[in-house]
Design a protein around this motif. Structure first.
Motif, PDB file in Angstrom:
ATOM      1  N   THR A 236       0.854  -1.186   0.000  1.00  0.00           N
ATOM      2  CA  THR A 236       0.000   0.000   0.000  1.00  0.00           C
ATOM      3  C   THR A 236       0.884   1.228   0.000  1.00  0.00           C
ATOM      4  O   THR A 236       2.102   1.140   0.132  1.00  0.00           O
ATOM      5  N   GLY A 237       0.265   2.391  -0.133  1.00  0.00           N
ATOM      6  CA  GLY A 237       1.016   3.635  -0.251  1.00  0.00           C
ATOM      7  C   GLY A 237       0.910   4.158  -1.671  1.00  0.00           C
ATOM      8  O   GLY A 237      -0.178   4.137  -2.272  1.00  0.00           O
ATOM      9  N   GLY A 247      -4.798  -0.897  -2.022  1.00  0.00           N
ATOM     10  CA  GLY A 247      -3.575  -1.682  -1.981  1.00  0.00           C
ATOM     11  C   GLY A 247      -3.324  -2.417  -3.280  1.00  0.00           C
ATOM     12  O   GLY A 247      -4.243  -2.656  -4.075  1.00  0.00           O
ATOM     13  N   ALA A 248      -2.052  -2.762  -3.474  1.00  0.00           N
ATOM     14  CA  ALA A 248      -1.608  -3.445  -4.684  1.00  0.00           C
ATOM     15  C   ALA A 248      -1.357  -4.918  -4.389  1.00  0.00           C
ATOM     16  O   ALA A 248      -1.136  -5.314  -3.245  1.00  0.00           O
ATOM     17  N   PHE A 249      -1.391  -5.720  -5.443  1.00  0.00           N
ATOM     18  CA  PHE A 249      -1.068  -7.139  -5.277  1.00  0.00           C
ATOM     19  C   PHE A 249      -0.411  -7.680  -6.544  1.00  0.00           C
ATOM     20  O   PHE A 249      -0.619  -7.164  -7.644  1.00  0.00           O
ATOM     21  N   VAL A 258       1.907 -14.111 -13.928  1.00  0.00           N
ATOM     22  CA  VAL A 258       1.600 -13.400 -12.690  1.00  0.00           C
ATOM     23  C   VAL A 258       0.290 -12.655 -12.875  1.00  0.00           C
ATOM     24  O   VAL A 258      -0.057 -12.248 -13.995  1.00  0.00           O
ATOM     25  N   VAL A 259      -0.443 -12.521 -11.784  1.00  0.00           N
ATOM     26  CA  VAL A 259      -1.595 -11.620 -11.781  1.00  0.00           C
ATOM     27  C   VAL A 259      -1.193 -10.395 -10.966  1.00  0.00           C
ATOM     28  O   VAL A 259      -0.587 -10.513  -9.894  1.00  0.00           O
ATOM     29  N   VAL A 260      -1.495  -9.236 -11.503  1.00  0.00           N
ATOM     30  CA  VAL A 260      -1.120  -7.986 -10.855  1.00  0.00           C
ATOM     31  C   VAL A 260      -2.345  -7.096 -10.802  1.00  0.00           C
ATOM     32  O   VAL A 260      -3.174  -7.102 -11.724  1.00  0.00           O
ATOM     33  N   GLY A 261      -2.503  -6.371  -9.705  1.00  0.00           N
ATOM     34  CA  GLY A 261      -3.695  -5.550  -9.610  1.00  0.00           C
ATOM     35  C   GLY A 261      -3.629  -4.492  -8.529  1.00  0.00           C
ATOM     36  O   GLY A 261      -2.663  -4.420  -7.758  1.00  0.00           O
ATOM     37  N   LEU A 262      -4.654  -3.669  -8.489  1.00  0.00           N
ATOM     38  CA  LEU A 262      -4.777  -2.588  -7.519  1.00  0.00           C
ATOM     39  C   LEU A 262      -6.234  -2.503  -7.075  1.00  0.00           C
ATOM     40  O   LEU A 262      -7.142  -2.570  -7.906  1.00  0.00           O
ATOM     41  N   ILE A 263      -6.434  -2.384  -5.768  1.00  0.00           N
ATOM     42  CA  ILE A 263      -7.759  -2.118  -5.211  1.00  0.00           C
ATOM     43  C   ILE A 263      -7.787  -0.673  -4.725  1.00  0.00           C
ATOM     44  O   ILE A 263      -6.925  -0.258  -3.945  1.00  0.00           O
ATOM     45  N   PRO A 275      -9.106   5.519 -10.983  1.00  0.00           N
ATOM     46  CA  PRO A 275      -8.525   4.264 -10.488  1.00  0.00           C
ATOM     47  C   PRO A 275      -7.763   3.505 -11.571  1.00  0.00           C
ATOM     48  O   PRO A 275      -6.702   2.930 -11.296  1.00  0.00           O
ATOM     49  N   PHE A 276      -8.278   3.504 -12.800  1.00  0.00           N
ATOM     50  CA  PHE A 276      -7.595   2.809 -13.885  1.00  0.00           C
ATOM     51  C   PHE A 276      -6.198   3.371 -14.105  1.00  0.00           C
ATOM     52  O   PHE A 276      -5.218   2.621 -14.235  1.00  0.00           O
ATOM     53  N   ASP A 277      -6.084   4.694 -14.148  1.00  0.00           N
ATOM     54  CA  ASP A 277      -4.788   5.314 -14.408  1.00  0.00           C
ATOM     55  C   ASP A 277      -3.847   5.188 -13.216  1.00  0.00           C
ATOM     56  O   ASP A 277      -2.621   5.132 -13.390  1.00  0.00           O
ATOM     57  N   GLU A 278      -4.391   5.151 -11.998  1.00  0.00           N
ATOM     58  CA  GLU A 278      -3.549   4.873 -10.830  1.00  0.00           C
ATOM     59  C   GLU A 278      -2.924   3.478 -10.966  1.00  0.00           C
ATOM     60  O   GLU A 278      -1.748   3.275 -10.655  1.00  0.00           O
ATOM     61  N   PHE A 279      -3.705   2.523 -11.425  1.00  0.00           N
ATOM     62  CA  PHE A 279      -3.205   1.167 -11.624  1.00  0.00           C
ATOM     63  C   PHE A 279      -2.122   1.136 -12.701  1.00  0.00           C
ATOM     64  O   PHE A 279      -1.075   0.489 -12.543  1.00  0.00           O
ATOM     65  N   GLN A 280      -2.350   1.850 -13.798  1.00  0.00           N
ATOM     66  CA  GLN A 280      -1.372   1.822 -14.886  1.00  0.00           C
ATOM     67  C   GLN A 280      -0.032   2.411 -14.448  1.00  0.00           C
ATOM     68  O   GLN A 280       1.028   1.866 -14.770  1.00  0.00           O
ATOM     69  N   ARG A 281      -0.050   3.503 -13.684  1.00  0.00           N
ATOM     70  CA  ARG A 281       1.235   4.056 -13.264  1.00  0.00           C
ATOM     71  C   ARG A 281       1.859   3.248 -12.137  1.00  0.00           C
ATOM     72  O   ARG A 281       3.077   3.231 -11.989  1.00  0.00           O
ATOM     73  N   MET A 282       1.045   2.536 -11.370  1.00  0.00           N
ATOM     74  CA  MET A 282       1.575   1.670 -10.306  1.00  0.00           C
ATOM     75  C   MET A 282       2.552   0.644 -10.863  1.00  0.00           C
ATOM     76  O   MET A 282       3.561   0.308 -10.227  1.00  0.00           O
ATOM     77  N   LYS A 283       2.274   0.149 -12.073  1.00  0.00           N
ATOM     78  CA  LYS A 283       3.110  -0.910 -12.644  1.00  0.00           C
ATOM     79  C   LYS A 283       4.508  -0.434 -13.010  1.00  0.00           C
ATOM     80  O   LYS A 283       5.395  -1.258 -13.286  1.00  0.00           O
ATOM     81  N   HIS A 284       4.726   0.886 -12.992  1.00  0.00           N
ATOM     82  CA  HIS A 284       6.062   1.415 -13.267  1.00  0.00           C
ATOM     83  C   HIS A 284       6.947   1.414 -12.028  1.00  0.00           C
ATOM     84  O   HIS A 284       8.149   1.713 -12.131  1.00  0.00           O
ATOM     85  N   HIS A 285       6.387   1.108 -10.862  1.00  0.00           N
ATOM     86  CA  HIS A 285       7.231   0.993  -9.667  1.00  0.00           C
ATOM     87  C   HIS A 285       8.159  -0.208  -9.838  1.00  0.00           C
ATOM     88  O   HIS A 285       7.743  -1.256 -10.347  1.00  0.00           O
TER      89      HIS A 285
END
Length: 548
Positions: A236-237, A247-249, A258-263, A275-285
């Motif tokens: 999370t964060g 949170g992310a998983f 792998v399954v990857v996602g964000l709640i 929320p969709f765009d938050e998920f897309q940028r999350m994957k760049h971490h």
């Protein structure tokens, strides 16, 4: 007056998800043990069982162990045992801090659990149900309720072959009446008939409002050298800021996938958030990028989850039927899991219904369900985690997280305090003028993508000429109210690009691209004017998830 074919059953189950199928199997098992005939029908709006199932999913087998103790011998698709847990605090777009297990709620730990595709688990459960004599009708939406003498008598399936204006086309087929002594509603989160039942029978008069999150999920095929079978990552964060929780998983499953996602919790306040765009940028971490880079995205989907917990549970019984699983909100958010509790609620429902059938009762109020469910381990779980979500909403990520760790790890959820969040998720948005604008980076086509290419991967399809299943109570509100006050947040909270503001002939208009809808229900939940009502489209419409 439409003439409809009528079929009669002992029990009709609406929804072939974990709760509905567990209920049907348990009913059939009891009937078989007592050598008693019991006609059971399960209706499923997806084109096949599992087509609309989307879940993380790390699966706890407790309910399955009770329902089908020999599930391994029966070749259940439950094979990838969790080998390692990793939990992170994402400090920013580059840094993450690993959190030791002792500093996190023990409910997050996954010893003995499995990484699964719940869609495939449901396909397998359907096979077990059919082997016991249960009739399953995929491709039939439960469109409306049959209520007579203030009692639920069954459901009516959706008409097939209507044009967008509701006129009959060639090949028109009216829906059927499926009548039953008892009807079990297991539609999943924000079921449209469950919502009607809650209103019709005032089932939520004594509960807090239900709270929701939007779960976004992708499946990736990755390089074998990066694959760690059985590894579970939660965090999370970043990228969620301010009062936005979630949170992310990332789960390493079989076949180098792998399954990857964000709640994203839907009580967020900033109407500019997507929320969709938050998920897309999350994957760049780096935690995700280092695994996904060079891989191929093979599936995408999104679905709301009911996360209010015990305080938000409505009364689950009413004359003629029961609400079970996520239709009622039995997910244990402290565990980030709901499949096992949904299954257990369906099994308890089956036991109560079978007793009523044995005593030859029909269409009564199954009030015995309340005591039976409260005596189950599923209810005990919800009781122990009753404050988990409200504490996070009221105290924030840090203080709320510390409280939950203390409560769960030291006191087993028994601290003598009660926290409730009585503000519905649709009431939390601030005016767009008072909120920080969020500028999202353009997708790179490697790790991040746009909505339309994502919807394509969900295999979503609807018959084009049919009544719109996203209904506006007042067509003027999106432009006259929501656009002025909130910059019409439907443009951003929808993860499938269904809603747009277009300028047509110099006038701004609210456009609904219902063909794109992945049936996540977010619009029905988050619309600040509560002007959008999601109803079932024609049967088989929506996503067709292969392995979600």
């Amino acid at each position: 007056m439409i003439t409809r074919e009528t079929m009669e059953f002992d029990v009709v189950v609406v929804g072939a998800g974990p709760a509905g199928l567990a209920c049907a199997i348990k009913l059939a098992q009891q009937a078989q043990n007592k050598q008693q005939e019991c006609m059971i029908c399960v209706v499923e709006k997806g084109s096949e069982v599992g087509a609309h199932i989307l879940s993380g999913a790390v699966f706890e087998t407790k309910a399955l162990d009770e329902l089908l103790p020999n599930w391994q011998e029966l070749n259940a698709p439950v094979t990838t045992k969790v080998a390692k847990d990793e939990i992170y605090w994402f400090n920013n777009e580059q840094k993450a801090t690993a959190i030791p297990h002792f500093a996190t709620p023990k409910t997050f730990h996954n010893d003995g659990n499995y990484i699964v595709s719940m869609g495939n688990v449901c396909r397998w459960l359907a096979e077990q149900a059919e082997a016991l004599g249960v009739e399953i009708f995929p491709g039939f939406s439960a469109h409306s309720l049959i209520i007579e003498d203030d009692t639920v008598q069954g459901i009516i399936t959706g008409d097939m072959g209507l044009d967008k204006d509701g006129n009959e086309k060639d090949g028109y087929m009216p829906g059927m009446e499926l009548r039953a002594k008892y009807t079990v509603f297991a539609e999943g989160c924000r079921g449209h008939l469950g919502k009607q039942l809650i209103n019709e029978f005032a089932l939520d008069d004594e509960s807090s409002p239900q709270h929701y999150g939007l779960g976004l999920k992708e499946i990736w095929q990755i390089d074998e050298s990066k694959h760690q079978l059985g590894t579970v990552v939660h965090g999370t964060g970043w990228p969620l800021q301010g009062d936005t929780n979630g949170g992310a998983f990332m789960y390493h499953c079989e076949n180098n996938q792998v399954v990857v996602g964000l709640i994203v919790d839907l009580n967020y306040s900033n109407p500019h958030l997507s929320p969709f765009d938050e998920f897309q940028r999350m994957k760049h971490h780096p935690v995700f990028k280092n695994v996904l880079a060079g891989g191929e995205r093979v599936a995408y989907g999104a679905r709301a989850i009911a996360k209010g917990g015990l305080h938000s549970l409505p009364k689950m019984h009413f004359p003629g039927g029961l609400l079970v699983g996520c239709d009622a909100g039995t997910l244990n958010f402290a565990k980030i899991k709901g499949n096992h509790t949904a299954m257990k609620s369906g099994m308890v429902a089956a036991e109560v219904i079978f007793k009523a059938l044995e005593s030859e009762q029909a269409n009564t109020d199954l009030s015995d369900f309340k005591d039976a469910f409260e005596q189950s381990w599923a209810y005990k779980e919800l009781q122990q985690s009753r404050n988990f979500g409200p504490v996070m909403h009221k105290l924030g990520k840090f203080v709320g997280g510390a409280y939950n760790t203390l409560d769960q790890n030291i006191f087993n959820g028994c601290l003598p305090f009660t926290f409730k969040d009585n503000t519905p998720d649709h009431d939390t948005l601030v005016d767009a003028a008072d909120a920080d604008k969020i500028v999202y980076p353009k997708p790179d086509g490697k790790l991040s993508f746009d909505k339309l290419s994502s919807v394509f991967l969900s295999n979503t399809n609807h018959e084009e000429s049919q009544p719109c299943h996203l209904q506006l109570k007042d067509p003027s509100i999106p432009i006259a109210v929501n656009l002025v006050k909130f910059d019409e947040p439907a443009q951003r909270y929808c993860p499938a690009g269904v809603y747009e503001i277009q300028e047509i002939a110099g006038t701004k208009e609210f456009v609904i691209n219902s063909q794109n809808c992945v049936h996540c229900k977010t619009c029905d939940i988050k619309d600040p004017s509560q002007n959008i009502t999601w109803v079932t489209p024609e049967g088989t419409g929506g996503p067709n998830y292969p392995n979600m």
